[in-house]
Design an enzyme around this catalytic site. Structure first.
Site, PDB file in Angstrom:
ATOM      1  N   CYS A  80      -2.109   9.581   2.690  1.00  0.00           N
ATOM      2  CA  CYS A  80      -2.202   8.998   1.025  1.00  0.00           C
ATOM      3  C   CYS A  80      -3.189   9.240  -0.337  1.00  0.00           C
ATOM      4  O   CYS A  80      -3.072   9.308  -1.374  1.00  0.00           O
ATOM      5  CB  CYS A  80      -1.156   7.246   1.544  1.00  0.00           C
ATOM      6  SG  CYS A  80      -2.846   6.383   1.811  1.00  0.00           S
ATOM      7  N   GLU A 129       0.903  -1.213  -0.119  1.00  0.00           N
ATOM      8  CA  GLU A 129       0.228   0.178   0.153  1.00  0.00           C
ATOM      9  C   GLU A 129       1.353   0.970   0.143  1.00  0.00           C
ATOM     10  O   GLU A 129       1.645   1.584   1.147  1.00  0.00           O
ATOM     11  CB  GLU A 129      -1.055   0.449   0.752  1.00  0.00           C
ATOM     12  CG  GLU A 129      -2.049  -0.674   1.193  1.00  0.00           C
ATOM     13  CD  GLU A 129      -3.337  -1.289   0.578  1.00  0.00           C
ATOM     14  OE1 GLU A 129      -3.755  -0.235  -0.024  1.00  0.00           O
ATOM     15  OE2 GLU A 129      -3.636  -1.971   0.659  1.00  0.00           O
TER      16      GLU A 129
HETATM   17  P1  NAD Z   1       8.347   4.615   4.336  1.00  0.00           P
HETATM   18  O1  NAD Z   1       8.067   3.696   4.275  1.00  0.00           O
HETATM   19  O2  NAD Z   1       9.531   5.681   4.814  1.00  0.00           O
HETATM   20  O3  NAD Z   1       8.705   3.435   5.789  1.00  0.00           O
HETATM   21  C1  NAD Z   1       6.809   2.905   6.301  1.00  0.00           C
HETATM   22  C2  NAD Z   1       7.801   1.945   7.613  1.00  0.00           C
HETATM   23  O4  NAD Z   1       8.234   1.172   6.756  1.00  0.00           O
HETATM   24  C3  NAD Z   1       8.156   2.343   8.476  1.00  0.00           C
HETATM   25  O5  NAD Z   1       8.163   1.566  10.319  1.00  0.00           O
HETATM   26  C4  NAD Z   1       9.738   1.992   8.628  1.00  0.00           C
HETATM   27  O6  NAD Z   1      10.555   1.886   9.935  1.00  0.00           O
HETATM   28  C5  NAD Z   1       9.909   1.000   7.343  1.00  0.00           C
HETATM   29  N1  NAD Z   1      11.238   0.500   6.833  1.00  0.00           N
HETATM   30  C6  NAD Z   1      12.247   1.804   5.851  1.00  0.00           C
HETATM   31  N2  NAD Z   1      12.779   0.870   5.112  1.00  0.00           N
HETATM   32  C7  NAD Z   1      12.917  -0.158   5.053  1.00  0.00           C
HETATM   33  C8  NAD Z   1      13.113  -1.130   5.062  1.00  0.00           C
HETATM   34  N3  NAD Z   1      14.272  -1.264   3.949  1.00  0.00           N
HETATM   35  N4  NAD Z   1      12.607  -2.498   4.964  1.00  0.00           N
HETATM   36  C9  NAD Z   1      11.789  -2.670   5.827  1.00  0.00           C
HETATM   37  N5  NAD Z   1      11.224  -1.204   6.131  1.00  0.00           N
HETATM   38  C10 NAD Z   1      11.394  -0.312   6.077  1.00  0.00           C
HETATM   39  O7  NAD Z   1       6.993   5.705   5.737  1.00  0.00           O
HETATM   40  P2  NAD Z   1       6.540   6.973   5.948  1.00  0.00           P
HETATM   41  O8  NAD Z   1       7.814   8.273   5.684  1.00  0.00           O
HETATM   42  O9  NAD Z   1       6.805   6.706   7.471  1.00  0.00           O
HETATM   43  O10 NAD Z   1       5.115   7.560   5.506  1.00  0.00           O
HETATM   44  C11 NAD Z   1       4.139   7.971   4.878  1.00  0.00           C
HETATM   45  C12 NAD Z   1       4.487   7.415   2.955  1.00  0.00           C
HETATM   46  O11 NAD Z   1       3.479   6.411   3.156  1.00  0.00           O
HETATM   47  C13 NAD Z   1       4.349   8.188   2.452  1.00  0.00           C
HETATM   48  O12 NAD Z   1       4.725   7.880   0.408  1.00  0.00           O
HETATM   49  C14 NAD Z   1       2.224   8.089   1.974  1.00  0.00           C
HETATM   50  O13 NAD Z   1       1.631   7.959   0.717  1.00  0.00           O
HETATM   51  C15 NAD Z   1       2.515   6.359   2.459  1.00  0.00           C
HETATM   52  N6  NAD Z   1       0.719   5.940   2.714  1.00  0.00           N
HETATM   53  C16 NAD Z   1       0.617   4.682   1.769  1.00  0.00           C
HETATM   54  C17 NAD Z   1      -0.865   4.653   2.769  1.00  0.00           C
HETATM   55  C18 NAD Z   1      -1.942   3.508   1.569  1.00  0.00           C
HETATM   56  O14 NAD Z   1      -2.328   2.637   2.378  1.00  0.00           O
HETATM   57  N7  NAD Z   1      -1.081   2.828   0.247  1.00  0.00           N
HETATM   58  C19 NAD Z   1      -1.573   4.730   3.840  1.00  0.00           C
HETATM   59  C20 NAD Z   1      -0.240   5.528   4.432  1.00  0.00           C
HETATM   60  C21 NAD Z   1       0.713   6.299   3.918  1.00  0.00           C
END
Ligand code: NAD
Length: 457
Positions: free
Chosen positions: A264, A230
């Site tokens: 998002c 997502e």
């Molecule tokens: P992010 O991708 O930086 O991090 C999300 C999670 O992934 C965190 O828990 C982080 O610690 C972990 N993570 C980071 N690198 C990783 C790796 N290499 N391996 C495993 N885990 C890892 O996202 P964010 O900055 O926390 O959130 C914002 C983003 O989320 C925006 O792009 C937003 O659009 C998206 N989002 C999407 C939805 C949806 O349902 N489509 C909903 C909410 C947010």
């Protein structure tokens, strides 16, 4: 977080004061938690009615604890305490919905005398649920409720900046659930990577940025572990010439700045017929006057800070570049408060070029660009070229809006509304917004695999 850090420090994005600390899960503890989840799977998978009863009880318990969770969520994430309460409420609804979802074995119609065939839908095992910081409680629940309902066990890895509130919610759920079924590991990307790489993990469900989603898919490919992604969105709102401009501008303004734009599926840009841009901006600005900025815990606040410094810097830079490129700030542009946190007040920008980064990228903040158009065909052609496919809205009479909506490639398309989400409906993206669905009945299917049992007597 330094390389040698052993704990996460949560900071209030409004005041920049420390909220609390959480130990980072080391490799041994992570291994133990995944093994415990694996051990718990053997029993948890066996009795759906029992699982449903426990998920319903979790829903009740979460609502009972709402007064404790909401202020902590507000302090740690930055959102208003009212929005935090709503997030807990929708999370409880998500649990209640999944306590009702049912499915049966199927007989496919190829049975014959002396031979029976059945298609079973079975849980996968240990699910890794990796979640971001913007809706930390609900986005976790959107994974653990269907995964647990389907009979899997779950290990959650929250974003490192919201460790306290997610830890608290897991603790509350674990007062209801049997031991081992729901586990949590805390830390940054390296903890997420260790979790995904654990041999017991049978599925990864990730919500977050497209960049990290790509890295996760690549890592999961090594062990052929299925993933649900997502990812990011850059939702357009297409305003047609016969739209009810006042209603449309009001609804879009409320949705664009909800959670300080860090959603998002927030509307992230509006395409407005050139001759209606003045009127649209006027109505939109009028609604912005009803959105006071402040500390999420302060009464009357409608828009809190951005969640962290990096997000504030990114959105500020996109705004500055758009203005340098000819964009005009209609309303906003300042901080909106004297508090020391990561504030940027709701900001409306017009005369922005379609190619400006503020329009073309996911800005994930409280800055809303308006792009003027002459021909809606040009807007549709632009959208077709873009990478995201999460949500979109079209505003106008049903006769005019429906054919436009039909041509948009996105997981959710709304007409005369935006961000109308329901836990009973499937949600997810197309294109680089990801794949797999959460919610509805489809969301549970994401955590099941079919198996054919064919018997000759
Ligand atoms: P992010 O991708 O930086 O991090 C999300 C999670 O992934 C965190 O828990 C982080 O610690 C972990 N993570 C980071 N690198 C990783 C790796 N290499 N391996 C495993 N885990 C890892 O996202 P964010 O900055 O926390 O959130 C914002 C983003 O989320 C925006 O792009 C937003 O659009 C998206 N989002 C999407 C939805 C949806 O349902 N489509 C909903 C909410 C947010």
């Amino acid at each position: 977080m330094s390389a040698a850090a052993t704990e996460l420090i949560s900071v209030n994005p409004s005041t920049l004061e420390e909220v609390g600390r959480t130990p980072i899960t080391d490799a041994d503890a992570l291994h133990r938690r995944v093994e415990e989840a694996h051990a718990a799977f053997a029993d948890w998978r066996t009795d759906r009615a029992r699982r449903q009863g426990l998920l319903a009880a979790c829903s009740v318990e979460l609502m009972r604890k709402l007064p404790q969770i909401a202020p902590l969520l507000s302090q740690e994430q930055g959102k208003t305490v009212e929005d935090a309460g709503n997030e807990v409420w929708i999370s409880a609804r998500c649990l209640a919905h999944h306590a009702r979802v049912a499915w049966d074995d199927e007989t496919p119609g190829v049975e014959a005398a002396g031979r029976s065939v059945v298609i079973q839908h079975r849980p996968l095992g240990v699910v890794a649920a990796i979640v971001p910081w913007n809706f930390p409680v609900f986005l976790m629940m959107a994974k653990i409720a269907p995964a647990l309902a389907a009979g899997n066990t779950v290990v959650v890895k929250p974003a490192e900046s919201v460790a306290l509130v997610v830890g608290k919610v897991v603790e509350i759920l674990n007062t209801v659930l049997p031991g081992g079924v729901l586990q949590i590991v805390q830390g940054g990307p390296e903890v997420g990577q260790a979790l995904i790489g654990h041999r017991r993990v049978r599925k990864v469900s990730f919500t977050g940025s497209t960049k990290v989603g790509t890295a996760i898919m690549r890592q999961a490919a090594e062990t052929i572990t299925p993933v649900t992604l997502e990812l990011g969105g850059n939702d357009p709102a297409i305003v047609l010439a016969d739209a009810d401009l006042a209603a449309c501008a009001t609804t879009l303004a409320r949705n664009a700045f909800f959670n300080s734009g860090q959603m998002c599926i927030a509307p992230k840009r509006a395409y407005v017929p050139e001759h209606l841009v003045d009127a649209f901006c006027e109505a939109f600005s009028a609604e912005m006057a009803n959105l006071p900025v402040g500390d999420g815990l302060a009464p009357g606040t409608k828009v809190g800070p951005l969640h962290n410094r990096a997000q504030l810097d990114l959105v500020t830079e996109l705004l500055e570049k758009a203005v340098a490129g000819g964009g005009r700030v209609v309303t906003g542009g300042g901080r909106g408060t004297d508090l020391p946190g990561y504030f940027l007040e709701p900001t409306l920008v017009r005369d922005v070029d379609d190619a400006a980064d503020l329009v073309a990228l996911e800005q994930f903040g409280p800055v809303f660009p308006v792009v003027a158009y002459q021909d809606v065909e040009d807007v549709l052609a632009t959208l077709d070229e873009q990478e995201f496919g999460l949500g979109a809205s079209v505003w106008g009479s049903t006769e005019a809006a429906e054919p436009v909506a039909q041509r948009i490639e996105a997981g959710s398309v709304w007409i005369n509304q935006h961000n109308a989400l329901e836990v009973e409906l499937p949600f997810g993206g197309l294109k680089s917004s990801g794949f797999g669905r959460e919610g509805g009945e489809e969301g549970v299917q994401d955590f099941l695999a079919s198996r054919v049992v064919s018997t000759k007597r």
